[in-house]
Motif scaffolding. Structure first.
Motif, mmCIF file in Angstrom:
data_model
loop_
_atom_site.group_PDB
_atom_site.id
_atom_site.type_symbol
_atom_site.label_atom_id
_atom_site.label_comp_id
_atom_site.label_asym_id
_atom_site.label_seq_id
_atom_site.Cartn_x
_atom_site.Cartn_y
_atom_site.Cartn_z
ATOM 1 N N SER A 26 0.819 -1.217 0.000
ATOM 2 C CA SER A 26 0.000 0.000 0.000
ATOM 3 C C SER A 26 0.850 1.263 0.000
ATOM 4 O O SER A 26 0.357 2.352 -0.290
ATOM 5 C CB SER A 26 -0.933 0.010 1.221
ATOM 6 O OG SER A 26 -0.182 0.089 2.424
ATOM 7 N N SER A 89 1.840 -7.315 2.740
ATOM 8 C CA SER A 89 0.775 -6.779 3.586
ATOM 9 C C SER A 89 1.373 -5.917 4.695
ATOM 10 O O SER A 89 2.583 -5.700 4.756
ATOM 11 C CB SER A 89 -0.050 -7.927 4.176
ATOM 12 O OG SER A 89 -0.626 -8.715 3.140
ATOM 13 N N THR A 120 -3.262 -4.426 7.770
ATOM 14 C CA THR A 120 -4.034 -5.385 6.977
ATOM 15 C C THR A 120 -3.719 -6.829 7.336
ATOM 16 O O THR A 120 -4.334 -7.738 6.787
ATOM 17 C CB THR A 120 -3.773 -5.187 5.466
ATOM 18 O OG1 THR A 120 -2.381 -5.413 5.203
ATOM 19 C CG2 THR A 120 -4.167 -3.781 5.026
ATOM 20 N N GLU A 121 -2.760 -7.052 8.217
ATOM 21 C CA GLU A 121 -2.370 -8.417 8.568
ATOM 22 C C GLU A 121 -2.053 -8.489 10.053
ATOM 23 O O GLU A 121 -1.667 -7.502 10.667
ATOM 24 C CB GLU A 121 -1.153 -8.859 7.751
ATOM 25 C CG GLU A 121 -0.750 -10.310 8.002
ATOM 26 C CD GLU A 121 0.241 -10.820 6.975
ATOM 27 O OE1 GLU A 121 1.214 -11.478 7.383
ATOM 28 O OE2 GLU A 121 0.039 -10.574 5.769
ATOM 29 N N ILE A 124 -5.262 -6.284 13.567
ATOM 30 C CA ILE A 124 -5.653 -5.127 12.767
ATOM 31 C C ILE A 124 -6.577 -4.162 13.509
ATOM 32 O O ILE A 124 -6.852 -3.065 13.013
ATOM 33 C CB ILE A 124 -6.316 -5.559 11.443
ATOM 34 C CG1 ILE A 124 -7.586 -6.362 11.711
ATOM 35 C CG2 ILE A 124 -5.337 -6.348 10.585
ATOM 36 C CD1 ILE A 124 -8.374 -6.695 10.450
#
Length: 254
Positions: A26, A89, A120-121, A124
């Motif tokens: 991201s 991630s 995201t992992e 969270i």
């Protein structure tokens, strides 16, 4: 408004920096370049006597070294960081706990967290991340998030900073980083008093803010607000530490 009476502007506290770079997918593109630019700026502006720990994270942790390194390693660390690519991630919880475990002394320790703040992992949930860090981090760690991009999780980063004696900084796409970076790092590059406490004598004071008090840095000031049920006169005593030496300053009532 508080400032110690003696001139201690040249008495710089030796510190440890825990620098954590988000290299998840991201972050790819401009965000990753902005974060790396911030990291490189920090490494180029370490003070003599500082030590640093550098890691990059996505699904796992990639460490420059397994332990804190002296300022003389900064150039090699910069070359290491420049080779990093964004992928994977985002396990923020893992990255924060790893950095907290790297702190190795009672010296003032500043965790600089460069991220878009989107877990995201792993763990969270924001509150779980905050609770896990609070349980694991030593009391001398101050957390300074540096958030990049429009979709940054400001709630998580602001909570991390406010609960751990730091301050959040944000940069948007296309912004010129020079002024932002210099202002960000000026806040933490030259601490002069740490572990501050205020004593109001016989005056009952509550709802003191900020609490805990942040460290005092060269050229900065601290404004503290609070409440008291009854007025009166009192001497105010400020206590702090300078390179492990306890210092006390008393401000008599006027």
């Amino acid at each position: 408004l508080l400032a110690p009476k003696p001139d201690i502007s040249n008495a710089i506290v030796e510190k440890e920096l825990l620098i954590v770079l988000d290299r998840s997918g991201s972050m790819d593109g401009e965000k990753f370049q902005q974060a790396k630019q911030a990291l490189i700026y920090i490494l180029k502006n370490l003070n003599s006597g500082d030590r640093f720990y550098l890691s990059a994270f996505s699904s796992g942790i990639n460490r420059y070294a397994q332990e804190l390194r002296p300022v003389e390693d900064a150039a090699e660390a910069i070359a290491w960081a420049e080779r990093l690519e964004a992928q994977g991630s985002t396990d923020i919880n893992l990255a924060l706990l790893d950095a907290a475990a790297a702190a190795s002394s009672d010296r003032p320790t500043y965790l600089i967290f460069l991220t878009d703040g989107l877990p995201t992992e792993g763990v969270i949930e924001n509150q779980a991340i905050l609770d896990n860090f609070a349980r694991s981090a030593a009391k001398n760690i101050r957390l300074f998030p540096f958030g990049v991009g429009y979709d940054v999780d400001t709630f998580l980063l602001d909570s991390l900073s406010s609960e751990n004696g730091g301050l959040s900084t944000y940069v948007k796409p296309g912004e010129n980083l020079n002024e932002i970076l210099s202002g960000f790092y000026a806040r933490i590059s030259t601490p002069v008093l740490t572990d501050l406490t205020l004593d109001f004598g016989g005056l009952a004071v509550y709802d003191l803010y900020p609490s805990p008090l942040p460290d005092l840095f060269a050229g900065s000031q601290i404004v503290a607000l609070g409440r008291y049920p009854e007025g009166g006169f009192t001497d105010v005593t400020l206590t702090g530490a300078l390179n492990k030496e306890s210092l006390t300053y008393t401000y008599p009532h006027q």
